[in-house]
Write a protein that holds these residues in place. Structure first.
Motif, PDB file in Angstrom:
ATOM      1  N   GLN A   1      40.402  25.922  36.929  1.00  0.00           N
ATOM      2  CA  GLN A   1      40.138  26.045  38.373  1.00  0.00           C
ATOM      3  C   GLN A   1      40.983  25.025  39.135  1.00  0.00           C
ATOM      4  O   GLN A   1      40.885  23.807  38.899  1.00  0.00           O
ATOM      5  CB  GLN A   1      38.661  25.785  38.647  1.00  0.00           C
ATOM      6  CG  GLN A   1      38.348  25.759  40.148  1.00  0.00           C
ATOM      7  CD  GLN A   1      37.099  26.520  40.500  1.00  0.00           C
ATOM      8  OE1 GLN A   1      36.232  26.723  39.660  1.00  0.00           O
ATOM      9  NE2 GLN A   1      36.993  26.948  41.743  1.00  0.00           N
ATOM     10  N   GLY A   2      41.829  25.523  40.026  1.00  0.00           N
ATOM     11  CA  GLY A   2      42.629  24.648  40.890  1.00  0.00           C
ATOM     12  C   GLY A   2      43.673  23.861  40.124  1.00  0.00           C
ATOM     13  O   GLY A   2      44.219  24.320  39.126  1.00  0.00           O
ATOM     14  N   ALA A   3      43.940  22.637  40.612  1.00  0.00           N
ATOM     15  CA  ALA A   3      44.935  21.784  39.955  1.00  0.00           C
ATOM     16  C   ALA A   3      44.368  21.271  38.637  1.00  0.00           C
ATOM     17  O   ALA A   3      43.214  20.830  38.603  1.00  0.00           O
ATOM     18  CB  ALA A   3      45.291  20.617  40.860  1.00  0.00           C
TER      19      ALA A   3
ATOM     20  N   ALA B   1      46.224  36.077  41.497  1.00  0.00           N
ATOM     21  CA  ALA B   1      46.576  36.668  42.789  1.00  0.00           C
ATOM     22  C   ALA B   1      45.761  37.947  42.907  1.00  0.00           C
ATOM     23  O   ALA B   1      46.023  38.901  42.179  1.00  0.00           O
ATOM     24  CB  ALA B   1      48.070  36.954  42.863  1.00  0.00           C
ATOM     25  N   PHE B   2      44.759  37.892  43.770  1.00  0.00           N
ATOM     26  CA  PHE B   2      43.850  39.034  43.937  1.00  0.00           C
ATOM     27  C   PHE B   2      43.205  39.389  42.595  1.00  0.00           C
ATOM     28  O   PHE B   2      43.150  40.551  42.194  1.00  0.00           O
ATOM     29  CB  PHE B   2      44.586  40.231  44.552  1.00  0.00           C
ATOM     30  CG  PHE B   2      45.447  39.833  45.724  1.00  0.00           C
ATOM     31  CD1 PHE B   2      44.873  39.314  46.876  1.00  0.00           C
ATOM     32  CD2 PHE B   2      46.828  39.930  45.680  1.00  0.00           C
ATOM     33  CE1 PHE B   2      45.661  38.923  47.952  1.00  0.00           C
ATOM     34  CE2 PHE B   2      47.615  39.539  46.740  1.00  0.00           C
ATOM     35  CZ  PHE B   2      47.027  39.028  47.886  1.00  0.00           C
ATOM     36  N   GLU B   3      42.809  38.331  41.870  1.00  0.00           N
ATOM     37  CA  GLU B   3      42.105  38.478  40.584  1.00  0.00           C
ATOM     38  C   GLU B   3      42.986  39.075  39.497  1.00  0.00           C
ATOM     39  O   GLU B   3      42.476  39.559  38.479  1.00  0.00           O
ATOM     40  CB  GLU B   3      40.821  39.329  40.734  1.00  0.00           C
ATOM     41  CG  GLU B   3      39.881  38.858  41.824  1.00  0.00           C
ATOM     42  CD  GLU B   3      39.207  37.518  41.516  1.00  0.00           C
ATOM     43  OE1 GLU B   3      38.559  37.426  40.466  1.00  0.00           O
ATOM     44  OE2 GLU B   3      39.350  36.584  42.310  1.00  0.00           O
TER      45      GLU B   3
ATOM     46  N   ARG C   1      52.978  29.305  42.600  1.00  0.00           N
ATOM     47  CA  ARG C   1      53.442  29.151  43.985  1.00  0.00           C
ATOM     48  C   ARG C   1      53.339  27.713  44.460  1.00  0.00           C
ATOM     49  O   ARG C   1      54.217  27.210  45.149  1.00  0.00           O
ATOM     50  CB  ARG C   1      52.615  30.034  44.920  1.00  0.00           C
ATOM     51  CG  ARG C   1      53.060  31.459  44.881  1.00  0.00           C
ATOM     52  CD  ARG C   1      52.271  32.307  45.839  1.00  0.00           C
ATOM     53  NE  ARG C   1      52.882  33.606  45.898  1.00  0.00           N
ATOM     54  CZ  ARG C   1      53.664  34.035  46.885  1.00  0.00           C
ATOM     55  NH1 ARG C   1      53.903  33.273  47.923  1.00  0.00           N
ATOM     56  NH2 ARG C   1      54.194  35.234  46.846  1.00  0.00           N
ATOM     57  N   THR C   2      52.227  27.057  44.115  1.00  0.00           N
ATOM     58  CA  THR C   2      51.988  25.718  44.676  1.00  0.00           C
ATOM     59  C   THR C   2      51.894  24.636  43.596  1.00  0.00           C
ATOM     60  O   THR C   2      51.486  23.516  43.888  1.00  0.00           O
ATOM     61  CB  THR C   2      50.717  25.717  45.557  1.00  0.00           C
ATOM     62  OG1 THR C   2      49.609  26.192  44.783  1.00  0.00           O
ATOM     63  CG2 THR C   2      50.873  26.611  46.774  1.00  0.00           C
ATOM     64  N   GLY C   3      52.257  24.982  42.359  1.00  0.00           N
ATOM     65  CA  GLY C   3      52.433  23.954  41.331  1.00  0.00           C
ATOM     66  C   GLY C   3      51.303  23.804  40.322  1.00  0.00           C
ATOM     67  O   GLY C   3      51.493  23.137  39.299  1.00  0.00           O
ATOM     68  N   ASN C   4      50.129  24.374  40.578  1.00  0.00           N
ATOM     69  CA  ASN C   4      49.017  24.181  39.631  1.00  0.00           C
ATOM     70  C   ASN C   4      49.352  24.765  38.254  1.00  0.00           C
ATOM     71  O   ASN C   4      49.188  24.100  37.218  1.00  0.00           O
ATOM     72  CB  ASN C   4      47.737  24.852  40.151  1.00  0.00           C
ATOM     73  CG  ASN C   4      47.207  24.186  41.415  1.00  0.00           C
ATOM     74  OD1 ASN C   4      47.606  23.081  41.744  1.00  0.00           O
ATOM     75  ND2 ASN C   4      46.314  24.867  42.121  1.00  0.00           N
ATOM     76  N   THR C   5      49.811  25.997  38.253  1.00  0.00           N
ATOM     77  CA  THR C   5      50.096  26.667  36.977  1.00  0.00           C
ATOM     78  C   THR C   5      51.322  26.038  36.320  1.00  0.00           C
ATOM     79  O   THR C   5      51.401  25.953  35.090  1.00  0.00           O
ATOM     80  CB  THR C   5      50.311  28.180  37.207  1.00  0.00           C
ATOM     81  OG1 THR C   5      49.298  28.653  38.100  1.00  0.00           O
ATOM     82  CG2 THR C   5      50.225  28.959  35.916  1.00  0.00           C
ATOM     83  N   GLU C   6      52.237  25.576  37.142  1.00  0.00           N
ATOM     84  CA  GLU C   6      53.429  24.890  36.598  1.00  0.00           C
ATOM     85  C   GLU C   6      53.005  23.621  35.836  1.00  0.00           C
ATOM     86  O   GLU C   6      53.539  23.334  34.758  1.00  0.00           O
ATOM     87  CB  GLU C   6      54.380  24.535  37.726  1.00  0.00           C
ATOM     88  CG  GLU C   6      55.672  23.910  37.234  1.00  0.00           C
ATOM     89  CD  GLU C   6      56.715  23.817  38.334  1.00  0.00           C
ATOM     90  OE1 GLU C   6      56.371  23.394  39.451  1.00  0.00           O
ATOM     91  OE2 GLU C   6      57.876  24.168  38.063  1.00  0.00           O
ATOM     92  N   LYS C   7      52.037  22.905  36.378  1.00  0.00           N
ATOM     93  CA  LYS C   7      51.566  21.683  35.688  1.00  0.00           C
ATOM     94  C   LYS C   7      50.936  22.040  34.336  1.00  0.00           C
ATOM     95  O   LYS C   7      51.098  21.319  33.350  1.00  0.00           O
ATOM     96  CB  LYS C   7      50.544  20.942  36.562  1.00  0.00           C
ATOM     97  CG  LYS C   7      51.184  20.242  37.744  1.00  0.00           C
ATOM     98  CD  LYS C   7      50.198  19.320  38.448  1.00  0.00           C
ATOM     99  CE  LYS C   7      50.816  18.737  39.709  1.00  0.00           C
ATOM    100  NZ  LYS C   7      50.481  19.495  40.937  1.00  0.00           N
TER     101      LYS C   7
END
Ligand SMILES: Cc1cc2nc3c(=O)[nH]c(=O)nc-3n(C[C@H](O)[C@H](O)[C@H](O)COP(=O)(O)O)c2cc1C
Length: 151
Positions: A124-126, A61-63, A13-19
């Protein structure tokens, strides 16, 4: 023999997994002799299951994995034999729940009896530089496994 094709499917959604997906792609390409494609889970179709190796990733998403990835796996279920024995790597990001999201994907994809490329990458995170380095390393391993399989 054609180059083995590696498909990297992700929800982000916000790019972390995309990176993380991009770092895996970089690592896979660095192995040479493979073609690599990145696709969002919602744009992936059962006809994409013809690739030779896969990486599947999601934010937590919700674990759990994101709905769009779960939905794709439901579509894959009827053609699950196409994934059997193929190299598969998993990756996730989360704010603490990245390991449970990884475990949720592991449980579902395990039904397809892939040839695992482990450990999966859970961040964890970005993703920081060290996370991206790990993702590149595992992407390269995925490519090597794909080349061995197709040889
Ligand atoms: C609807 C929603 C639910 C989430 N639930 C969890 C959760 O249960 N556990 C967790 O660790 N992070 C949770 N997160 C945080 C994201 O998994 C985390 O920020 C992730 O790195 C975002 O990845 P992205 O930038 O690829 O979207 C949630 C985020 C969203 C949008």
């Amino acid at each position: 023999m054609a180059e083995p094709k590696i498909l990297i499917v992700y929800a982000s959604r916000t790019g972390n997994t995309e990176k993380l997906a991009q770092a895996i792609a970089e690592g896979a390409r660095s192995a040479g002799g493979v073609s690599v494609e990145l696709k969002r889970a919602r744009d992936t179709k059962p006809s994409d299951a013809g690739a030779d190796a896969f990486a599947f990733g999601s934010h937590s998403a919700f674990e759990y994995m994101a709905g769009e990835l779960k939905s794709l796996f439901e579509d894959f279920y009827t053609i699950r034999d196409k994934l059997t024995g193929k190299p598969v790597l998993l990756f996730t990001t989360g704010q603490g729940g990245q390991s449970s999201a990884l475990a949720s994907i592991d449980r579902v994809v395990g039904v397809f009896n892939p040839s695992w490329v482990k450990p999966g990458v859970a961040v964890q995170g970005a993703p920081k530089d060290a996370d991206k380095a790990k993702a590149r390393e595992m992407g390269k391993k995925l490519a090597e496994a794909a080349k061995k399989k197709v040889k």
